[in-house]
Design a protein around this motif. Structure first.
Motif, mmCIF file in Angstrom:
data_model
loop_
_atom_site.group_PDB
_atom_site.id
_atom_site.type_symbol
_atom_site.label_atom_id
_atom_site.label_comp_id
_atom_site.label_asym_id
_atom_site.label_seq_id
_atom_site.Cartn_x
_atom_site.Cartn_y
_atom_site.Cartn_z
ATOM 1 N N MET A 25 0.756 -1.233 0.069
ATOM 2 C CA MET A 25 0.117 0.010 -0.030
ATOM 3 C C MET A 25 0.938 1.212 0.160
ATOM 4 S SD MET A 25 -3.211 0.529 2.460
ATOM 5 C CE MET A 25 -4.164 -0.793 1.863
ATOM 6 N N THR A 26 0.405 2.242 -0.566
ATOM 7 C CA THR A 26 1.047 3.463 -0.687
ATOM 8 C C THR A 26 0.563 4.589 0.304
ATOM 9 O OG1 THR A 26 1.552 3.230 -3.105
ATOM 10 C CG2 THR A 26 1.983 5.250 -2.484
ATOM 11 N N ASP A 27 1.528 5.031 1.115
ATOM 12 C CA ASP A 27 1.357 6.282 2.095
ATOM 13 C C ASP A 27 0.556 7.438 1.239
ATOM 14 O OD1 ASP A 27 1.213 8.472 3.572
ATOM 15 O OD2 ASP A 27 2.988 7.693 4.686
ATOM 16 N N CYS A 28 -0.598 7.762 1.565
ATOM 17 C CA CYS A 28 -1.325 8.772 0.800
ATOM 18 C C CYS A 28 -0.758 10.387 1.168
ATOM 19 C CB CYS A 28 -2.728 8.937 1.433
ATOM 20 S SG CYS A 28 -2.971 9.386 3.349
ATOM 21 N N GLY A 29 0.133 10.736 2.235
ATOM 22 C CA GLY A 29 0.640 11.917 2.400
ATOM 23 C C GLY A 29 -0.165 12.829 3.381
ATOM 24 N N CYS A 30 0.577 13.736 3.682
ATOM 25 C CA CYS A 30 -0.260 14.699 4.793
ATOM 26 C C CYS A 30 -1.371 15.349 4.222
ATOM 27 C CB CYS A 30 0.633 15.665 5.315
ATOM 28 S SG CYS A 30 1.943 14.960 6.436
ATOM 29 N N GLU A 31 -1.584 15.797 3.231
ATOM 30 C CA GLU A 31 -2.399 16.577 2.433
ATOM 31 C C GLU A 31 -3.639 15.618 2.376
ATOM 32 O OE1 GLU A 31 -3.606 19.025 -1.519
ATOM 33 O OE2 GLU A 31 -1.147 18.785 -0.922
ATOM 34 N N LYS A 32 -3.466 14.535 1.869
ATOM 35 C CA LYS A 32 -4.686 13.852 1.849
ATOM 36 C C LYS A 32 -5.102 13.250 3.103
ATOM 37 C CE LYS A 32 -6.690 9.559 -0.494
ATOM 38 N NZ LYS A 32 -7.852 10.094 -0.084
ATOM 39 N N ALA A 33 -4.497 13.154 3.894
ATOM 40 C CA ALA A 33 -4.887 12.297 5.191
ATOM 41 C C ALA A 33 -5.773 13.669 6.122
ATOM 42 C CB ALA A 33 -3.523 11.807 5.960
ATOM 43 N N ARG A 34 -5.160 14.760 6.132
ATOM 44 C CA ARG A 34 -5.701 15.691 6.729
ATOM 45 C C ARG A 34 -7.070 16.082 5.891
ATOM 46 N NH1 ARG A 34 -0.603 19.121 8.809
ATOM 47 N NH2 ARG A 34 0.149 17.616 10.371
ATOM 48 N N ARG A 35 -7.254 16.253 4.851
ATOM 49 C CA ARG A 35 -8.349 16.485 3.909
ATOM 50 C C ARG A 35 -9.286 15.364 4.214
ATOM 51 N NH1 ARG A 35 -6.865 16.148 -1.292
ATOM 52 N NH2 ARG A 35 -7.564 14.010 -1.249
ATOM 53 N N ASP A 36 -9.140 14.240 4.480
ATOM 54 C CA ASP A 36 -10.094 13.211 4.530
ATOM 55 C C ASP A 36 -10.088 12.848 6.023
ATOM 56 O OD1 ASP A 36 -10.517 13.413 1.762
ATOM 57 O OD2 ASP A 36 -9.211 11.776 1.375
ATOM 58 N N LEU A 37 -9.375 13.559 6.858
ATOM 59 C CA LEU A 37 -9.291 12.992 8.400
ATOM 60 C C LEU A 37 -10.948 12.698 8.883
ATOM 61 C CD1 LEU A 37 -7.660 12.051 10.796
ATOM 62 C CD2 LEU A 37 -7.528 14.412 11.515
ATOM 63 N N GLU A 38 -11.882 13.954 8.902
ATOM 64 C CA GLU A 38 -13.096 13.720 9.628
ATOM 65 C C GLU A 38 -13.646 12.592 9.106
ATOM 66 O OE1 GLU A 38 -14.142 15.330 12.196
ATOM 67 O OE2 GLU A 38 -12.293 16.292 12.074
ATOM 68 N N GLU A 39 -13.820 12.494 7.656
ATOM 69 C CA GLU A 39 -14.666 11.099 7.078
ATOM 70 C C GLU A 39 -13.904 9.986 7.609
ATOM 71 O OE1 GLU A 39 -13.757 13.849 5.383
ATOM 72 O OE2 GLU A 39 -15.329 14.733 4.769
ATOM 73 N N TYR A 40 -12.522 9.745 7.678
ATOM 74 C CA TYR A 40 -11.874 8.645 8.233
ATOM 75 C C TYR A 40 -12.325 8.437 9.787
ATOM 76 C CZ TYR A 40 -7.962 5.746 10.112
ATOM 77 O OH TYR A 40 -7.611 4.640 10.631
ATOM 78 N N LEU A 41 -12.289 9.241 10.170
ATOM 79 C CA LEU A 41 -12.623 8.831 11.834
ATOM 80 C C LEU A 41 -14.331 8.504 12.043
ATOM 81 C CD1 LEU A 41 -10.798 12.017 13.430
ATOM 82 C CD2 LEU A 41 -10.032 9.743 13.514
ATOM 83 N N ARG A 42 -15.009 8.900 11.243
ATOM 84 C CA ARG A 42 -16.492 8.647 11.010
ATOM 85 C C ARG A 42 -16.651 7.423 9.999
ATOM 86 N NH1 ARG A 42 -17.140 14.139 10.003
ATOM 87 N NH2 ARG A 42 -17.920 13.848 8.078
ATOM 88 N N SER A 43 -15.504 6.953 9.864
ATOM 89 C CA SER A 43 -15.636 5.357 8.844
ATOM 90 C C SER A 43 -16.405 5.929 7.705
ATOM 91 C CB SER A 43 -16.166 4.341 9.514
ATOM 92 O OG SER A 43 -15.273 4.047 10.780
ATOM 93 N N GLU A 44 -16.208 7.018 6.879
ATOM 94 C CA GLU A 44 -16.958 7.319 5.590
ATOM 95 C C GLU A 44 -16.253 7.497 4.361
ATOM 96 O OE1 GLU A 44 -19.109 10.879 6.993
ATOM 97 O OE2 GLU A 44 -20.492 9.956 8.115
ATOM 98 N N VAL A 45 -14.924 6.817 4.627
ATOM 99 C CA VAL A 45 -13.982 6.754 3.325
ATOM 100 C C VAL A 45 -14.196 5.352 2.581
ATOM 101 C CG1 VAL A 45 -12.594 8.598 3.996
ATOM 102 C CG2 VAL A 45 -12.001 6.183 4.604
ATOM 103 N N CYS A 46 -13.808 5.170 1.580
ATOM 104 C CA CYS A 46 -13.891 4.016 0.914
ATOM 105 C C CYS A 46 -12.726 2.994 1.508
ATOM 106 C CB CYS A 46 -13.556 4.112 -0.549
ATOM 107 S SG CYS A 46 -11.797 4.462 -1.143
ATOM 108 N N LYS A 47 -12.483 1.770 1.266
ATOM 109 C CA LYS A 47 -11.745 1.010 2.193
ATOM 110 C C LYS A 47 -10.337 1.223 1.646
ATOM 111 C CE LYS A 47 -14.638 -1.136 4.768
ATOM 112 N NZ LYS A 47 -14.688 -0.851 6.088
ATOM 113 N N THR A 48 -10.149 1.569 0.405
ATOM 114 C CA THR A 48 -8.743 1.789 -0.260
ATOM 115 C C THR A 48 -8.205 3.292 0.731
ATOM 116 O OG1 THR A 48 -9.415 0.879 -2.405
ATOM 117 C CG2 THR A 48 -7.326 2.225 -2.105
ATOM 118 N N SER A 49 -8.926 4.028 0.580
ATOM 119 C CA SER A 49 -8.587 5.151 1.384
ATOM 120 C C SER A 49 -8.342 5.056 2.711
ATOM 121 C CB SER A 49 -9.651 6.417 1.101
ATOM 122 O OG SER A 49 -9.402 6.913 -0.320
ATOM 123 N N GLU A 50 -9.138 4.469 3.350
ATOM 124 C CA GLU A 50 -9.127 4.173 4.761
ATOM 125 C C GLU A 50 -7.783 3.340 5.247
ATOM 126 O OE1 GLU A 50 -11.346 1.644 8.314
ATOM 127 O OE2 GLU A 50 -11.845 1.260 6.178
#
Length: 79
Positions: free
Chosen positions: A1-26
């Motif tokens: 798996m490839t590290d997504c980087g800080c920009e993507k991680a921070r942009r999608d953080l809220e959705e990630y914490l609510r389990s609202e991102v796709c499994k790949t992004s998660e």
């Protein structure tokens, strides 16, 4: 798996914490948080804030305050 980087991680953080991102992004975000102390700290702050707000929303207002608010609402509705 490839590290997504800080920009993507921070942009999608809220959705990630609510389990609202796709499994790949998660998986990518989880991997990034595992390897980036700064983003991991930001996720901890967001999680803690969410938990504190959720607890506060469960607390009931004191009965006296409730009575005062209802009385003012009745007065306002009568006018």
């Amino acid at each position: 798996m490839t590290d997504c980087g800080c920009e993507k991680a921070r942009r999608d953080l809220e959705e990630y914490l609510r389990s609202e991102v796709c499994k790949t992004s998660e998986g990518e975000i989880r991997e990034h948080l595992d390897n980036c102390p700064s983003c991991r700290d930001e996720a901890l702050v967001a999680t803690t804030l969410t938990e504190v707000v959720a607890r506060a929303c469960k607390e009931a207002a004191p009965e006296e305050l409730r009575d005062q608010v209802l009385a003012r609402l009745r007065t306002a509705a009568a006018h």
